[in-house]
Design a protein around this motif. Sequence first.
Motif, short mmCIF file in Angstrom:
data_model
loop_
_atom_site.label_atom_id
_atom_site.label_comp_id
_atom_site.label_asym_id
_atom_site.label_seq_id
_atom_site.Cartn_x
_atom_site.Cartn_y
_atom_site.Cartn_z
N THR A 119 -4.78 -0.72 1.65
CA THR A 119 -4.52 -0.08 2.94
C THR A 119 -5.48 1.06 3.23
OG1 THR A 119 -2.90 1.33 1.83
CG2 THR A 119 -2.06 -0.66 2.91
N HIS A 120 -6.29 1.44 2.25
CA HIS A 120 -7.20 2.58 2.42
C HIS A 120 -8.62 2.09 2.63
CE1 HIS A 120 -9.40 6.21 0.46
NE2 HIS A 120 -9.32 6.36 1.78
N PHE A 121 -9.22 2.48 3.75
CA PHE A 121 -10.58 2.09 4.10
C PHE A 121 -11.42 3.36 4.23
CE2 PHE A 121 -7.62 -1.09 5.71
CZ PHE A 121 -8.11 -2.23 5.08
N ASP A 122 -12.46 3.45 3.42
CA ASP A 122 -13.23 4.67 3.28
C ASP A 122 -14.62 4.53 3.91
OD1 ASP A 122 -13.55 7.38 1.90
OD2 ASP A 122 -15.28 6.29 1.13
N TYR A 170 2.26 -5.84 0.25
CA TYR A 170 2.44 -4.56 -0.42
C TYR A 170 2.99 -4.72 -1.84
CZ TYR A 170 1.56 -3.08 4.30
OH TYR A 170 0.99 -2.93 5.54
N GLU A 171 3.49 -5.92 -2.12
CA GLU A 171 3.94 -6.20 -3.49
C GLU A 171 2.77 -6.56 -4.39
OE1 GLU A 171 6.83 -9.29 -3.21
OE2 GLU A 171 8.15 -8.16 -1.87
N LYS A 172 1.59 -6.79 -3.79
CA LYS A 172 0.41 -7.18 -4.55
C LYS A 172 -0.38 -5.97 -5.04
CE LYS A 172 -0.23 -11.23 -1.54
NZ LYS A 172 -1.16 -11.88 -0.59
N MET A 173 -0.01 -4.78 -4.61
CA MET A 173 -0.80 -3.59 -4.90
C MET A 173 0.06 -2.49 -5.50
SD MET A 173 -3.63 -1.99 -5.06
CE MET A 173 -4.55 -3.46 -4.58
N ILE A 174 -0.56 -1.63 -6.27
CA ILE A 174 0.08 -0.42 -6.79
C ILE A 174 -0.33 0.75 -5.91
CG2 ILE A 174 0.10 1.20 -8.73
CD1 ILE A 174 -0.40 -1.22 -10.56
N TYR A 175 0.63 1.61 -5.57
CA TYR A 175 0.33 2.78 -4.73
C TYR A 175 0.61 4.05 -5.53
CZ TYR A 175 0.13 -0.73 -1.15
OH TYR A 175 -0.20 -1.85 -0.44
N ARG A 176 -0.33 4.99 -5.44
CA ARG A 176 -0.23 6.23 -6.21
C ARG A 176 -0.22 7.43 -5.26
NH1 ARG A 176 -4.60 5.44 -11.17
NH2 ARG A 176 -3.31 4.06 -12.44
N ARG A 177 0.61 8.40 -5.58
CA ARG A 177 0.65 9.62 -4.78
C ARG A 177 -0.66 10.38 -4.96
NH1 ARG A 177 4.82 11.33 -2.20
NH2 ARG A 177 6.22 10.02 -3.42
N CYS A 178 -1.23 10.84 -3.87
CA CYS A 178 -2.52 11.54 -3.91
C CYS A 178 -2.29 13.01 -4.25
CB CYS A 178 -3.23 11.41 -2.56
SG CYS A 178 -4.90 12.06 -2.56
N GLY A 179 -2.59 13.36 -5.49
CA GLY A 179 -2.34 14.71 -5.95
C GLY A 179 -0.87 15.05 -5.83
N ASP A 226 -0.77 2.19 11.71
CA ASP A 226 0.10 3.09 10.97
C ASP A 226 0.34 2.64 9.53
OD1 ASP A 226 0.29 4.72 13.17
OD2 ASP A 226 2.20 3.89 13.86
N GLU A 227 -0.13 1.45 9.20
CA GLU A 227 -0.05 0.97 7.82
C GLU A 227 -1.37 1.18 7.08
OE1 GLU A 227 1.77 -2.97 7.43
OE2 GLU A 227 2.36 -2.82 9.53
N MET A 228 -2.33 1.82 7.75
CA MET A 228 -3.65 2.04 7.16
C MET A 228 -3.92 3.52 6.95
SD MET A 228 -5.97 -0.44 9.54
CE MET A 228 -5.65 -2.19 9.72
N LEU A 280 1.08 11.74 0.54
CA LEU A 280 0.30 10.55 0.87
C LEU A 280 0.13 9.65 -0.35
CD1 LEU A 280 -1.41 9.07 3.07
CD2 LEU A 280 -3.40 10.27 2.11
N LYS A 281 0.40 8.37 -0.18
CA LYS A 281 0.17 7.39 -1.23
C LYS A 281 -1.06 6.55 -0.87
CE LYS A 281 4.98 6.90 -2.74
NZ LYS A 281 6.11 5.95 -2.91
#
Length: 338
Positions: free
Chosen positions: A65-68, A17-26, A97-99, A30-31
């Motif tokens: 962590t997001h799979f579409d 999780y230190e390898k990625m940037i997470y952004r709040r969705c709107g 729960d981490e996805m 949810l990040k």
Amino acid sequence: MRQNERTTMYLASENRYEKMIYRRCGQSGLKLPAVSLGFWQNFGNQGCFANMEQMVHTAFDLGITHFDLANNYGNPYNGSAEENFGRILTGMRHYRDEMCISTKAGYEMWDGPYGDKNGSRKYLTASLDQSLKRMGLDYVDIFYHHVFDPHTPLEETALALDNAVRQGKALYAGISNYNKEQTAEITAIFRELRTPFIINQPSYSMLNRWIEADGLDRYAHDNGIGLAVFSPLYQGFLTGKYLNGIPADSRAGKGSAELKRELDDAMISRLNSLNRIAEKRGQTLSQMALSWVLHNEAVTTVLIGASRPGQITENAACIQNLAFTAEEISEIEKILAK
């Protein structure tokens, strides 16, 4: 890879999780990771399952962590991508729960009048039940209506998505391929219903900037709606594979007349000019193209596709250089205007 080997690999990467940037969705809670993995291509039954599994493991290990997904993803378009993802999840249930897992419905899917392209309550409800069964899930995090349907009242489509949330089959509602006007219309309905509607999924890239002209990106930003962008590399144009012309084994080289027409000398010259800027930034062309999309403050996450794990590793590295100087932006704009 055996079950214990897979678990060992993930436990050995506790810093993913230190390898990625997470952004709040709107304006939701949810990040999403700045880079997400899309399953549109290369996850169907004609692909190599071991390669699919390794791509998902690689992505997760990089903090993606997001799979579409969607009901019609895969080749053939019969839910094969969801089925394969469900098989992959069998060895990753501990990490559910981490996805953040999303799926969609709206395009043609099964025979008869109820699986045709539409946004009816019947189609969306039936499709979500099928998707959950294929993936072996109790719920998805985001359920999208895949494409605007002018023949179904928006109230019906919105109520179907709202009902999926109220039933606990989805946590959030989303839409895809909706323009600004359509988004504003359904947003008003969702607000009245108090539906957790948080995201729109449009196409967007350096070479496809329709959301800017339409005003969708500004509307989404101002109204607390996240954007998950697909086709950020414009069907491979921005990967660097066409810098020296059209390779015989490329998508364009295999017979797409439309792509061949677009890949004229002027386009190839434009791609090379962009590549020179990328090299100065210490990036590949694809990395810079992804960074450019993420530079738009309205964009929450960029959806990448892949045919092998190495592509995911390369493209995820775009987050290491998301800043652009005013000079770089100006130079890019001049190139794109040619």
